[in-house]
Design a protein around this motif. Structure first.
Motif, PDB file in Angstrom:
ATOM      1  N   ALA A 139       0.840  -1.202   0.000  1.00 28.44           N
ATOM      2  CA  ALA A 139       0.000   0.000   0.000  1.00 28.44           C
ATOM      3  C   ALA A 139       0.872   1.247   0.000  1.00 28.44           C
ATOM      4  CB  ALA A 139      -0.927  -0.002   1.214  1.00 28.44           C
ATOM      5  N   GLN A 140       1.893   1.265   0.842  1.00 27.70           N
ATOM      6  CA  GLN A 140       2.789   2.422   0.906  1.00 27.70           C
ATOM      7  C   GLN A 140       3.503   2.629  -0.427  1.00 27.70           C
ATOM      8  OE1 GLN A 140       3.200   4.624   3.628  1.00 27.70           O
ATOM      9  NE2 GLN A 140       4.092   5.768   1.942  1.00 27.70           N
ATOM     10  N   ARG A 141       3.982   1.557  -1.030  1.00 22.97           N
ATOM     11  CA  ARG A 141       4.656   1.666  -2.328  1.00 22.97           C
ATOM     12  C   ARG A 141       3.708   2.184  -3.399  1.00 22.97           C
ATOM     13  NH1 ARG A 141       7.194  -3.814  -3.816  1.00 22.97           N
ATOM     14  NH2 ARG A 141       7.473  -2.701  -5.774  1.00 22.97           N
ATOM     15  N   LEU A 142       2.458   1.725  -3.362  1.00 24.38           N
ATOM     16  CA  LEU A 142       1.473   2.160  -4.345  1.00 24.38           C
ATOM     17  C   LEU A 142       1.171   3.649  -4.204  1.00 24.38           C
ATOM     18  CD1 LEU A 142      -0.371   1.149  -6.640  1.00 24.38           C
ATOM     19  CD2 LEU A 142      -2.137   0.789  -4.910  1.00 24.38           C
ATOM     20  N   PHE A 143       0.958   4.117  -2.971  1.00 20.68           N
ATOM     21  CA  PHE A 143       0.683   5.538  -2.744  1.00 20.68           C
ATOM     22  C   PHE A 143       1.898   6.398  -3.085  1.00 20.68           C
ATOM     23  CE2 PHE A 143      -2.565   3.998   0.488  1.00 20.68           C
ATOM     24  CZ  PHE A 143      -3.616   4.124  -0.406  1.00 20.68           C
ATOM     25  N   ASP A 144       3.081   5.924  -2.739  1.00 20.10           N
ATOM     26  CA  ASP A 144       4.298   6.672  -3.091  1.00 20.10           C
ATOM     27  C   ASP A 144       4.445   6.786  -4.601  1.00 20.10           C
ATOM     28  OD1 ASP A 144       4.889   7.005  -0.418  1.00 20.10           O
ATOM     29  OD2 ASP A 144       6.419   5.422  -0.364  1.00 20.10           O
ATOM     30  N   ASN A 201       1.940   9.302  -5.901  1.00 10.26           N
ATOM     31  CA  ASN A 201       2.314  10.674  -5.559  1.00 10.26           C
ATOM     32  C   ASN A 201       3.492  11.185  -6.380  1.00 10.26           C
ATOM     33  OD1 ASN A 201       0.251  10.791  -3.705  1.00 10.26           O
ATOM     34  ND2 ASN A 201       1.543  10.221  -1.986  1.00 10.26           N
ATOM     35  N   THR A 202       4.331  10.279  -6.870  1.00  6.21           N
ATOM     36  CA  THR A 202       5.469  10.705  -7.684  1.00  6.21           C
ATOM     37  C   THR A 202       5.147  10.690  -9.169  1.00  6.21           C
ATOM     38  OG1 THR A 202       6.382   8.471  -7.709  1.00  6.21           O
ATOM     39  CG2 THR A 202       7.192   9.965  -5.991  1.00  6.21           C
ATOM     40  N   GLY A 203       3.890  10.408  -9.513  1.00  7.91           N
ATOM     41  CA  GLY A 203       3.475  10.453 -10.912  1.00  7.91           C
ATOM     42  C   GLY A 203       3.836   9.218 -11.712  1.00  7.91           C
ATOM     43  N   ALA A 204       3.879   8.074 -11.062  1.00  8.64           N
ATOM     44  CA  ALA A 204       4.218   6.828 -11.757  1.00  8.64           C
ATOM     45  C   ALA A 204       3.141   6.483 -12.775  1.00  8.64           C
ATOM     46  CB  ALA A 204       4.357   5.693 -10.752  1.00  8.64           C
ATOM     47  N   SER A 205       3.536   5.751 -13.797  1.00 12.21           N
ATOM     48  CA  SER A 205       2.585   5.336 -14.824  1.00 12.21           C
ATOM     49  C   SER A 205       1.686   4.228 -14.281  1.00 12.21           C
ATOM     50  CB  SER A 205       3.337   4.830 -16.054  1.00 12.21           C
ATOM     51  OG  SER A 205       3.971   3.602 -15.763  1.00 12.21           O
ATOM     52  N   ASP A 206       0.594   4.007 -14.995  1.00  8.79           N
ATOM     53  CA  ASP A 206      -0.328   2.946 -14.623  1.00  8.79           C
ATOM     54  C   ASP A 206       0.371   1.592 -14.671  1.00  8.79           C
ATOM     55  OD1 ASP A 206      -3.170   2.487 -13.911  1.00  8.79           O
ATOM     56  OD2 ASP A 206      -3.136   1.214 -15.694  1.00  8.79           O
ATOM     57  N   GLN A 207       1.269   1.426 -15.621  1.00  6.00           N
ATOM     58  CA  GLN A 207       2.006   0.166 -15.755  1.00  6.00           C
ATOM     59  C   GLN A 207       2.882  -0.095 -14.529  1.00  6.00           C
ATOM     60  OE1 GLN A 207       1.127  -1.659 -18.340  1.00  6.00           O
ATOM     61  NE2 GLN A 207       2.315  -3.360 -17.546  1.00  6.00           N
ATOM     62  N   GLU A 208       3.529   0.951 -14.001  1.00  8.36           N
ATOM     63  CA  GLU A 208       4.357   0.799 -12.804  1.00  8.36           C
ATOM     64  C   GLU A 208       3.500   0.437 -11.597  1.00  8.36           C
ATOM     65  OE1 GLU A 208       8.045   3.825 -13.227  1.00  8.36           O
ATOM     66  OE2 GLU A 208       6.055   4.750 -13.453  1.00  8.36           O
ATOM     67  N   MET A 209       2.316   1.063 -11.475  1.00  5.67           N
ATOM     68  CA  MET A 209       1.427   0.747 -10.350  1.00  5.67           C
ATOM     69  C   MET A 209       0.865  -0.659 -10.493  1.00  5.67           C
ATOM     70  SD  MET A 209      -0.383   4.352  -9.347  1.00  5.67           S
ATOM     71  CE  MET A 209      -0.892   4.912 -10.951  1.00  5.67           C
ATOM     72  N   ARG A 210       0.602  -1.101 -11.729  1.00 10.39           N
ATOM     73  CA  ARG A 210       0.182  -2.495 -11.955  1.00 10.39           C
ATOM     74  C   ARG A 210       1.259  -3.455 -11.479  1.00 10.39           C
ATOM     75  NH1 ARG A 210      -2.609  -3.713 -17.758  1.00 10.39           N
ATOM     76  NH2 ARG A 210      -4.184  -2.086 -17.690  1.00 10.39           N
ATOM     77  N   GLY A 211       2.515  -3.095 -11.739  1.00  7.98           N
ATOM     78  CA  GLY A 211       3.626  -3.945 -11.321  1.00  7.98           C
ATOM     79  C   GLY A 211       3.685  -4.115  -9.811  1.00  7.98           C
TER      80      GLY A 211
END
Length: 184
Positions: A130-135, A138-148
């Motif tokens: 959860a913390q990694r996902l929110f971070d 907040n840093t503007g990661a792509s959808d692909q990075e959040m999927r990962g």
């Protein structure tokens, strides 16, 4: 916005303790209090200050659809930011629930199948994910990075059961998302 960003936004809206103003005049008055002047609200919405004042007074009750959407987005983005922030901190401390129906593909050891197939999962991911996902959000990661990040969490919690099985599984990928919902 991607599927992950949309799911986080829906979870944020569910956390509202009070609903934002429903009437056009109420929304405009809220934006006036937040931004300080009709000129500032007009700049945010892409209209004139006179239009903002007409909406506030009720002289104009039905803005065009694109302006109504901008008003709604402007109000929701400012509504209860403290509540949203606390909910993210709680989720980062306790974890999130991911419910999805998607095609999962994975890389596995020789002798096992790695054919992707649709699965419907409801899994509670630990606080670290959860913390990694929110971070990342907040840093503007792509959808692909959040999927990962979510795929890695599902690999650890669901596919490998915390290290109890499928240890030869090296990568999990989420493809073809039918729906995805995040709760915290």
């Amino acid at each position: 916005m991607g599927e992950i960003e949309d799911a986080i936004e829906r979870a944020d809206r569910e956390a509202f303790t009070r609903q934002p103003p429903k009437t056009l005049a109420g929304r405009i008055n809220y934006l006036l209090r937040q931004l300080g002047s009709a000129k500032a609200v007009a700049q945010e919405l892409g209209v004139t200050a006179d239009s903002v004042n007409r909406y506030r007074r009720g002289a104009r009750k039905h803005p065009p659809k694109d302006i109504a959407a901008k008003i709604d987005d402007a109000v929701r983005s400012r509504w209860q930011p403290g509540v949203r922030k606390r909910r993210h901190q709680q989720a980062a401390a306790s974890g999130i629930t991911v419910e999805t129906r998607a095609r999962f593909g994975y890389t596995a050891s020789v002798g096992s199948t790695d054919d992707g197939r649709f699965r419907r999962l409801t899994v509670r991911l630990p606080a670290a994910y959860a913390q990694r996902l929110f971070d990342a959000r907040n840093t503007g990661a792509s959808d692909q990075e959040m999927r990962g990040i979510i795929a890695e969490g599902l690999k650890d919690v669901y596919f490998q059961d915390g290290g109890g099985r499928a240890m030869g599984l090296s990568d999990v990928a989420i493809n073809d998302i039918d729906y995805l919902d995040i709760g915290y």
